[in-house]
Design a protein around this motif. Structure first.
Motif, mmCIF file in Angstrom:
data_model
loop_
_atom_site.group_PDB
_atom_site.id
_atom_site.type_symbol
_atom_site.label_atom_id
_atom_site.label_comp_id
_atom_site.label_asym_id
_atom_site.label_seq_id
_atom_site.Cartn_x
_atom_site.Cartn_y
_atom_site.Cartn_z
ATOM 1 N N LEU A 26 -26.640 32.679 -42.079
ATOM 2 C CA LEU A 26 -27.092 31.296 -42.008
ATOM 3 C C LEU A 26 -28.598 31.291 -42.220
ATOM 4 C CD1 LEU A 26 -25.206 30.637 -38.672
ATOM 5 C CD2 LEU A 26 -24.386 29.984 -40.922
ATOM 6 N N PHE A 32 -26.867 25.346 -44.901
ATOM 7 C CA PHE A 32 -27.472 26.560 -44.351
ATOM 8 C C PHE A 32 -27.216 27.747 -45.277
ATOM 9 C CE2 PHE A 32 -27.118 23.732 -40.754
ATOM 10 C CZ PHE A 32 -28.278 23.966 -40.037
ATOM 11 N N LEU A 33 -27.023 27.443 -46.546
ATOM 12 C CA LEU A 33 -26.759 28.484 -47.537
ATOM 13 C C LEU A 33 -27.986 29.352 -47.779
ATOM 14 C CD1 LEU A 33 -24.696 26.832 -50.423
ATOM 15 C CD2 LEU A 33 -24.048 28.860 -49.113
ATOM 16 N N SER A 34 -29.094 28.706 -48.137
ATOM 17 C CA SER A 34 -30.287 29.451 -48.521
ATOM 18 C C SER A 34 -31.495 28.535 -48.518
ATOM 19 C CB SER A 34 -30.111 30.054 -49.917
ATOM 20 O OG SER A 34 -31.318 30.632 -50.363
ATOM 21 N N GLU A 61 -33.489 33.660 -40.854
ATOM 22 C CA GLU A 61 -32.124 34.073 -41.186
ATOM 23 C C GLU A 61 -31.386 34.478 -39.914
ATOM 24 O OE1 GLU A 61 -31.825 36.260 -45.283
ATOM 25 O OE2 GLU A 61 -33.564 37.056 -44.214
ATOM 26 N N PHE A 70 -22.560 27.761 -45.653
ATOM 27 C CA PHE A 70 -23.289 29.015 -45.461
ATOM 28 C C PHE A 70 -22.530 30.109 -46.202
ATOM 29 C CE2 PHE A 70 -20.403 28.202 -41.954
ATOM 30 C CZ PHE A 70 -19.628 29.360 -41.902
#
Length: 331
Positions: free
Chosen positions: A310, A3-5, A280, A300
């Motif tokens: 997230l 869920f970083l990017s 987001e 995240f």
């Protein structure tokens, strides 16, 4: 569980297939048959005539779009948290040959006519002060909030009244459209130039600059070449964009990402720092709570001392979103 990017998400299979289909000899640069289809394809999306230019990055899309609207001695009004201010390493100043970013305030990282006026009204109309030439808004905003058509129209009216261009950073434009439920034309009403993001939404290496004034597009073509962004085999970028537009894949991907975000947001309660109107989620949580969630297999970004960001993507597995929601609910 990632869920970083949405920048880290995989490329949609339709994009790969379109690039393979474009893998045949054709005219170089943007003279190929695929690139020549872009204006009409985007014109159908927006319901009006436009000119579409491909570039490889969102930073280039934003800055080249603004470079057609702003002279080096001018300025761009943007939110203090805008990507062009916070995350583009001074690229606007580089591409705009020294033009200034004029920072405004606004809830949820959104501008309003009043916050724009607060910046431009005190400026004297003389050669000793930088004059505003354009306003830049972000759809969805840096905090994942979407401008309603009426909000854009109000800013557009002010821009027209003051003789300013209106640019939209649409890195997550698709997510805003999916949330608003209206047309792309409504989500980008009255703007002069739009940076239409695709990489975050299942693309590989292509973004689009959309101009609703062909004279601006003609200026940008020269600036794109001068900036080193006129790729010799542009058909591969054009093919990605057309694949995403086909049967509204761009919108379907955004709906999937937004749906995963809503799954997570539903468990957050009063931890939510901003409304979730795209993909987001910004949460209030302590370092210890962040560690507890990461210990369950989630990745995240921290967002300052007591918060986390997230981000969901077009291909976020539903069970990952459900598991994350449960992990947040259990804090």
């Amino acid at each position: 569980m990632q869920f970083l990017s949405d920048n880290a998400a995989s490329v949609h299979p339709a994009v790969w297939e379109a690039m393979k289909a474009a893998d045949a000899p054709d005219a170089p640069y943007d003279g190929d048959g695929v690139s020549q289809r872009l204006d009409d394809a985007f014109g159908e999306v927006f319901g009006r005539e436009c000119a579409a230019l491909w570039v490889a990055t969102g930073t280039a899309a934003n800055c080249l779009a603004l470079s057609a609207l702003v002279q080096p001695h001018g300025g761009v009004v943007c939110h203090r948290e805008a990507h062009i201010e916070q995350d583009e390493c001074g690229a606007p100043g580089f591409y705009l040959h020294g033009a200034k970013l004029m920072l405004a305030e606004g809830e949820s990282a959104k501008l309003t006519p009043d916050t724009v006026r607060a910046v431009i009204d005190p400026i004297r109309d003389d050669v000793h002060q930088v004059q505003p030439h354009a306003v830049s808004i972000t759809q969805a905003s840096e905090y994942g909030c979407s401008y309603r058509p009426g909000e854009i129209a109000a800013i557009a009216d002010l821009a027209k009244e003051r003789g300013l261009g209106l640019h939209m950073d649409g890195a997550r434009f698709a997510n805003a459209c999916a949330f608003l439920g209206g047309s792309a034309a409504e989500a980008a009403s009255a703007v002069d130039a739009l940076s239409f993001g695709f990489v975050k939404n299942g693309g590989m290496s292509a973004e689009a600059i959309i101009f609703f004034d062909r004279e601006l597009a003609d200026i940008a073509r020269y600036r794109r070449k001068r900036a080193g962004h006129l790729q010799s085999k542009g058909r591969y970028l054009a093919a990605q964009l057309l694949a995403m537009l086909d049967k509204d894949l761009w919108l379907a991907n955004a709906r999937a990402a937004n749906g995963a975000a809503q799954e997570v947001a539903g468990a957050a309660g009063d931890r939510l720092m901003h409304p979730v109107e795209a993909n987001e989620i910004f949460l209030k949580c302590t370092p210890q709570e962040r560690d507890a969630v990461r210990a369950q297999g989630f990745d995240f970004y921290d967002w300052g001392e007591g918060a986390a960001r997230l981000v969901t993507a077009w291909n976020t597995p539903q069970d990952h979103a459900i598991k994350l929601a449960k992990a947040i609910a259990s804090l």
